[in-house]
Design an enzyme around this catalytic site. Structure first.
Site, PDB file in Angstrom:
ATOM      1  N   ARG A 169       0.893  -1.159   0.000  1.00 14.10           N
ATOM      2  CA  ARG A 169       0.000   0.000   0.000  1.00 14.10           C
ATOM      3  C   ARG A 169       0.932   1.210   0.000  1.00 14.10           C
ATOM      4  NH1 ARG A 169      -5.065  -2.575   1.062  1.00 14.10           N
ATOM      5  NH2 ARG A 169      -4.758  -4.417   2.346  1.00 14.10           N
ATOM      6  N   SER A 209      -6.688   0.295  -5.613  1.00 12.83           N
ATOM      7  CA  SER A 209      -5.720   0.168  -6.714  1.00 12.83           C
ATOM      8  C   SER A 209      -6.332   0.666  -8.015  1.00 12.83           C
ATOM      9  CB  SER A 209      -5.298  -1.294  -6.880  1.00 12.83           C
ATOM     10  OG  SER A 209      -4.785  -1.772  -5.662  1.00 12.83           O
ATOM     11  N   ASP A 240     -12.331  -9.723  -1.243  1.00 15.20           N
ATOM     12  CA  ASP A 240     -13.582  -9.161  -0.714  1.00 15.20           C
ATOM     13  C   ASP A 240     -14.756  -9.208  -1.694  1.00 15.20           C
ATOM     14  OD1 ASP A 240     -12.099  -8.517   1.535  1.00 15.20           O
ATOM     15  OD2 ASP A 240     -11.639  -6.499   0.810  1.00 15.20           O
ATOM     16  N   GLU A 260     -16.316  -8.317   9.112  1.00 11.95           N
ATOM     17  CA  GLU A 260     -15.582  -7.251   9.810  1.00 11.95           C
ATOM     18  C   GLU A 260     -16.269  -5.938   9.463  1.00 11.95           C
ATOM     19  OE1 GLU A 260     -11.616  -6.929   8.144  1.00 11.95           O
ATOM     20  OE2 GLU A 260     -12.381  -6.527   6.157  1.00 11.95           O
TER      21      GLU A 260
HETATM   22  P1  ATP Z   1      -7.952  -4.519  -1.028  1.00 11.13           P
HETATM   23  O1  ATP Z   1      -9.369  -4.498  -1.540  1.00 11.13           O
HETATM   24  O2  ATP Z   1      -7.422  -5.881  -0.929  1.00 11.13           O
HETATM   25  O3  ATP Z   1      -7.758  -3.709   0.221  1.00 11.13           O
HETATM   26  P2  ATP Z   1      -7.095  -2.271  -2.593  1.00 11.13           P
HETATM   27  O4  ATP Z   1      -6.525  -2.170  -3.943  1.00 11.13           O
HETATM   28  O5  ATP Z   1      -8.463  -1.676  -2.383  1.00 11.13           O
HETATM   29  O6  ATP Z   1      -7.053  -3.791  -2.162  1.00 11.13           O
HETATM   30  P3  ATP Z   1      -5.907  -0.086  -1.108  1.00 11.13           P
HETATM   31  O7  ATP Z   1      -4.922  -0.093  -0.001  1.00 11.13           O
HETATM   32  O8  ATP Z   1      -7.204   0.597  -0.893  1.00 11.13           O
HETATM   33  O9  ATP Z   1      -6.092  -1.602  -1.537  1.00 11.13           O
HETATM   34  O10 ATP Z   1      -5.231   0.614  -2.388  1.00 11.13           O
HETATM   35  C1  ATP Z   1      -3.977   0.131  -2.869  1.00 11.13           C
HETATM   36  C2  ATP Z   1      -3.137   1.283  -3.298  1.00 11.13           C
HETATM   37  O11 ATP Z   1      -3.759   1.993  -4.377  1.00 11.13           O
HETATM   38  C3  ATP Z   1      -2.900   2.360  -2.242  1.00 11.13           C
HETATM   39  O12 ATP Z   1      -1.904   1.988  -1.321  1.00 11.13           O
HETATM   40  C4  ATP Z   1      -2.476   3.531  -3.097  1.00 11.13           C
HETATM   41  O13 ATP Z   1      -1.124   3.397  -3.485  1.00 11.13           O
HETATM   42  C5  ATP Z   1      -3.354   3.367  -4.329  1.00 11.13           C
HETATM   43  N1  ATP Z   1      -4.539   4.231  -4.216  1.00 11.13           N
HETATM   44  C6  ATP Z   1      -5.662   4.019  -3.497  1.00 11.13           C
HETATM   45  N2  ATP Z   1      -6.523   5.044  -3.622  1.00 11.13           N
HETATM   46  C7  ATP Z   1      -5.912   5.949  -4.433  1.00 11.13           C
HETATM   47  C8  ATP Z   1      -6.263   7.243  -4.948  1.00 11.13           C
HETATM   48  N3  ATP Z   1      -7.435   7.819  -4.652  1.00 11.13           N
HETATM   49  N4  ATP Z   1      -5.369   7.867  -5.758  1.00 11.13           N
HETATM   50  C9  ATP Z   1      -4.188   7.297  -6.073  1.00 11.13           C
HETATM   51  N5  ATP Z   1      -3.812   6.089  -5.617  1.00 11.13           N
HETATM   52  C10 ATP Z   1      -4.638   5.426  -4.820  1.00 11.13           C
END
Ligand code: ATP
Length: 326
Positions: A75, A108, A131, A226
């Protein structure tokens, strides 16, 4: 399309079983069609630090059965800033990467959307999260594997729950979605599922457990998604225990073990299909879409729709848990 020669691939956010199968499919399909492939390590962090490696067909040998991600995930707060994304773009250019496949969850994909629109880069995303909380797709890579892990864990808990005539509250992941709790409950024959999409009716839940115990059952298992709204399994167990102190209620939080393990055949097949489709999407001139699956058909989902998790919970599934737990 003409200008895409080299495709970068990264995994971002929480890891999910099947991400490796997706990396393999992206890499091999791209090579099959004559593209060069580069792997970006540790998600967006690797773009910012320039942690980029060449990918050959052999780089993805023997990984389809592995959980986690060989490219690592992270992240990365810096990518949320314009300065971070500028660095990422510069490193991408320096590495000669013309297009990007992002495998990850809603965060992401949000990041992918911002990056793509800021720098006019072709990006295709694959839904990679246990999820199942993305719009426009029936399933995400890792969801089925996590569901199977939950089912196996609850099967084991049932042994001890029935031996000791206990009530178990089992907390599962899901972020803001209740799919793992709901389908985990159906698959494991749990007595109830508490999902964030529905108001938690503690009285009703307690009543159900109480009746079940009194009538025919010597154990009860409640799957809890959760969620700060419900207070998770601990909060819920405390509230129910107050009303029914006669029960030996226990809490088990499955936690990160839900992310691990070898992907199921469903996840391997889904990841392989989605990975191939990502490269074909570039070849068709698609950009800034997530590949999803609806009724077994692959579909292109605009990023704006993918990050809007509004699939909702199928009420009949909740009813099913209730009916089958009498
Ligand atoms: P999971 O659903 O497993 O948590 P995810 O992809 O939703 O996966 P996040 O930690 O929410 O996981 O996002 C991963 C990464 O995407 C973040 O650490 C960040 O680098 C990037 N990211 C998230 N939101 C934004 C945003 N609004 N703008 C730019 N980058 C972002």
């Amino acid at each position: 399309m003409e200008q895409i020669k080299c495709i970068g691939v990264l995994t971002s956010g929480g890891d999910a079983p099947g991400m490796n199968a997706a990396i393999r499919a992206v890499t091999r399909t791209a090579i099959y069609h004559g593209f060069t492939v580069k792997g970006i390590r540790r998600g967006y962090k690797g773009l910012i630090t320039g942690d980029i490696v060449g990918m050959e067909s052999q780089s993805v040998s023997n990984i389809i059965q592995l959980g986690g991600t060989i490219l690592k995930s992270a992240r990365c707060k810096e990518f949320c800033t314009p300065e971070g994304r500028k660095l990422a773009y510069e490193n991408m250019q320096a590495a000669g990467i013309d297009a990007l496949v992002v495998i990850g969850g809603d965060g992401s994909i949000k990041g992918a959307g911002e990056f793509a629109s800021e720098y006019n880069i072709p990006v295709v995303a694959l839904p990679g999260t246990i999820d199942n909380d993305l719009g426009g797709t029936d399933a995400t890579i890792g969801y089925d594997s996590a569901l199977n892990t939950i089912m196996e864990a609850v099967d084991k808990l049932r042994d001890t729950a029935s031996s000791h005539e206990r009530l178990f509250f089992v907390e599962v992941m899901g972020h803001t979605a209740g799919y793992l709790a709901l389908n985990g409950a159906i698959a494991s024959g749990a007595e109830a599922a508490i999902v964030p999409e529905m108001e938690t009716e503690v009285d009703q839940l307690a009543e159900l457990i109480n009746n079940g115990f009194r009538k025919s059952k010597n154990s009860a298992i409640v799957l809890v998604a959760e969620n700060p709204k419900t207070g998770g399994a601990i909060g819920l167990a405390e509230r129910v225990k107050k009303e029914f102190p006669q029960y030996d209620a226990r809490v088990t939080i499955l936690g990160h073990l839900q992310r691990g393990g070898s992907p199921t055949s469903l996840d391997r097949i889904l990841a392989s299909r989605l990975g191939e489709a990502a490269i074909e999407a570039f070849m068709e001139g698609q950009r800034n879409v997530m590949i999803g699956v609806r009724n077994s058909q692959l579909v292109y989902v605009p990023f704006s729709k993918a990050i809007r998790h509004n699939k909702g919970i199928n009420r009949t599934y909740l009813d099913l848990v209730k009916i089958l737990s009498i």
